[in-house]
Scaffold this motif. Structure first.
Motif, short mmCIF file in Angstrom:
data_model
loop_
_atom_site.label_atom_id
_atom_site.label_comp_id
_atom_site.label_asym_id
_atom_site.label_seq_id
_atom_site.Cartn_x
_atom_site.Cartn_y
_atom_site.Cartn_z
N GLU A 12 0.83 -1.22 0.00
CA GLU A 12 0.00 0.00 0.00
C GLU A 12 0.86 1.26 0.00
OE1 GLU A 12 -3.50 2.14 2.69
OE2 GLU A 12 -2.53 0.30 3.39
N GLU A 13 1.87 1.32 0.87
CA GLU A 13 2.68 2.54 0.98
C GLU A 13 3.40 2.82 -0.33
OE1 GLU A 13 5.63 5.43 1.46
OE2 GLU A 13 6.11 3.34 0.98
N PHE A 14 4.05 1.79 -0.91
CA PHE A 14 4.79 1.97 -2.15
C PHE A 14 3.87 2.46 -3.27
CE2 PHE A 14 6.15 0.40 -6.28
CZ PHE A 14 7.46 0.84 -6.35
N CYS A 15 2.77 1.77 -3.47
CA CYS A 15 1.89 2.07 -4.60
C CYS A 15 1.19 3.41 -4.42
CB CYS A 15 0.86 0.95 -4.79
SG CYS A 15 1.59 -0.62 -5.33
N THR A 16 0.77 3.72 -3.21
CA THR A 16 0.11 5.00 -2.96
C THR A 16 1.08 6.15 -3.22
OG1 THR A 16 -1.36 4.01 -1.34
CG2 THR A 16 -1.09 6.40 -1.26
N ARG A 17 2.32 5.98 -2.78
CA ARG A 17 3.32 7.03 -3.03
C ARG A 17 3.57 7.22 -4.52
NH1 ARG A 17 8.80 6.60 -3.69
NH2 ARG A 17 8.96 4.55 -2.70
N GLN A 18 3.64 6.12 -5.26
CA GLN A 18 3.88 6.25 -6.70
C GLN A 18 2.70 6.89 -7.42
OE1 GLN A 18 6.74 5.87 -7.90
NE2 GLN A 18 7.80 4.63 -6.38
N LEU A 19 1.49 6.60 -6.98
CA LEU A 19 0.32 7.26 -7.55
C LEU A 19 0.37 8.76 -7.29
CD1 LEU A 19 -2.44 4.66 -6.62
CD2 LEU A 19 -1.83 5.34 -8.96
N GLU A 20 0.74 9.12 -6.07
CA GLU A 20 0.87 10.54 -5.75
C GLU A 20 2.00 11.18 -6.56
OE1 GLU A 20 -0.56 11.77 -1.48
OE2 GLU A 20 1.02 10.25 -1.31
#
Length: 404
Positions: free
Chosen positions: A88-96
């Motif tokens: 979750e942290e990795f993917c959410t950061r990349q989306l942002e």
């Protein structure tokens, strides 16, 4: 920046239609690709060379800029795996980070491209996913292709030169299913080849764009043989990649030129050095630019800071550009080489007139503390070695770029 001539646009459309027609009939491979005539009398604006010196619209040009990593990932995958607590942290950061690049969502007044400009950049390097760009790959994505087109357009509209770099998923922080879609490869393979061809079809008409054939290649076999395979293609006869067929950079360049691509083509050294370089890379347009990523490492190997031996001698004779660099103090080099080594490095590449891309505006604790904060501030080198991740070279890189 000037716009390309209308004839170049017409030519590019013809090249793309011809290539797509060939794709419908036959699968694209390194041995089978249509040829398009190139009119050598067509005036081309944008990037050109004067010997080994860069020119932009006929004027001296020193490429300097920042990398954006988040466009390496398809948005669909990031959304999908952001629902997994492990990712979750990795993917959410990349989306942002993608929103940050485009100046969308909460970054509507604080886009990555505007920050890059304010911090002295004239060039943007985008990491791109080779599997998602390969029309014959099961993970090919039209949505991803459109995102890359939109990303290039956004940068070009703000006056940036753009570098597009073919990537495999070597980062261990990437969710395993995403790594499986774009598996690691030491040298260019057929996926790399077809992704390069796709970039040529999309952007070959734009002489403000550079195409980089593969990020950080390395030899899967004895280095002298590895150089030959990297250049000409072939198969290692031993090791993990024994019997795997790789496509030579010369084949990629030849195919891009047959398709009408006019771009500079960037070729990196093996394992971030040109020691043992055999020569023999060929381009009918003489637009090869060589590159390395001279990271300092953990301080255990003095060869990491042998700048003359790794790449300085190349910059003396060929067009040269560093397409990634940073130096986090926590990386281990500081205690061995000294806190001021990054400043000595920047002085060195200035003396050689070598352009550089800094890593990265959308990765916390590299050149920025965190792109999600407001205001966004650079990492700071400090005056002593430190294990804190927030110590880095962002501030000195920013000031270095602004000094030009």
């Amino acid at each position: 920046m000037k716009n390309s001539k209308s004839l170049c646009v017409t030519f590019a459309l013809f090249a793309a239609v011809t290539a797509l027609a060939g794709c419908k009939k036959n699968k694209i491979s390194a041995d089978n690709y249509p040829s398009v005539a190139v009119d050598s009398d067509v005036e081309v604006t944008g990037l050109s060379l004067d010997g080994k010196a860069f020119l932009l619209d006929g004027e001296p040009f020193y490429p300097r800029g920042y990398i954006f990593e988040s466009l390496l990932y398809t948005r669909d995958n990031l959304i999908k795996y952001s629902k997994d607590p492990a990712h979750e942290e990795f993917c959410t950061r990349q989306l942002e980070a993608q929103d940050f690049y485009f100046g969308e969502g909460k970054f509507g007044n604080n886009s990555g491209l505007d920050l890059a400009r304010n911090w002295g950049a004239n060039t943007i390097r985008l990491n791109v996913n080779q599997a998602a760009l390969d029309p014959q790959n099961q993970y090919y994505s039209e949505d991803y292709v459109h995102m890359i087109q939109r990303a290039v357009q956004a940068a070009r509209e703000k006056g940036f030169v753009v570098i597009l770099t073919i990537f495999v998923a070597a980062n261990r922080n990437i969710p395993q299913p995403m790594r499986d879609e774009n598996p690691n490869s030491p040298l260019n393979n057929q996926v790399s080849f077809r992704a390069c061809v796709k970039l040529g079809e999309l952007f070959g008409h734009d002489s403000y764009i550079m195409l980089e054939t593969l990020n950080e290649p390395w030899s899967p076999t004895r280095t002298d043989i590895g150089w030959q395979i990297y250049r000409d293609g072939g198969m290692p006869t031993s090791g993990t990649f024994r019997g795997v067929k790789f496509v030579g950079v010369n084949t990629i360049i030849k195919t891009l030129r047959k398709g009408g691509a006019k771009n500079f083509i960037i070729v990196q050294g093996l394992l971030m050095t040109f020691k043992g370089f055999p020569g023999g890379f060929e381009d009918p347009l003489d637009k090869i630019v060589y590159s390395v990523h001279p990271f300092f490492g953990d301080g255990s190997d003095l060869k990491a800071i042998d700048w003359d031996g790794n790449f300085g001698f190349m910059a003396d004779h060929y067009p040269f550009l560093i397409t990634a660099w940073q130096a986090k103090v926590s990386g281990g080099w500081c205690e061995a080489f000294g806190i001021h080594t990054p400043i000595v490095f920047l002085d060195y590449i200035r003396s050689k007139n070598i352009g550089m891309m800094a890593y990265a505006l959308d990765i916390p604790f590299t050149t920025v503390r965190d792109f999600r904060t407001d205001p966004i501030v650079p990492t700071v080198l400090g005056d002593k070695c430190s294990t804190w991740a927030g110590r880095g070279t962002g501030e000195i890189v920013r000031d270095y770029f602004l000094s030009y």
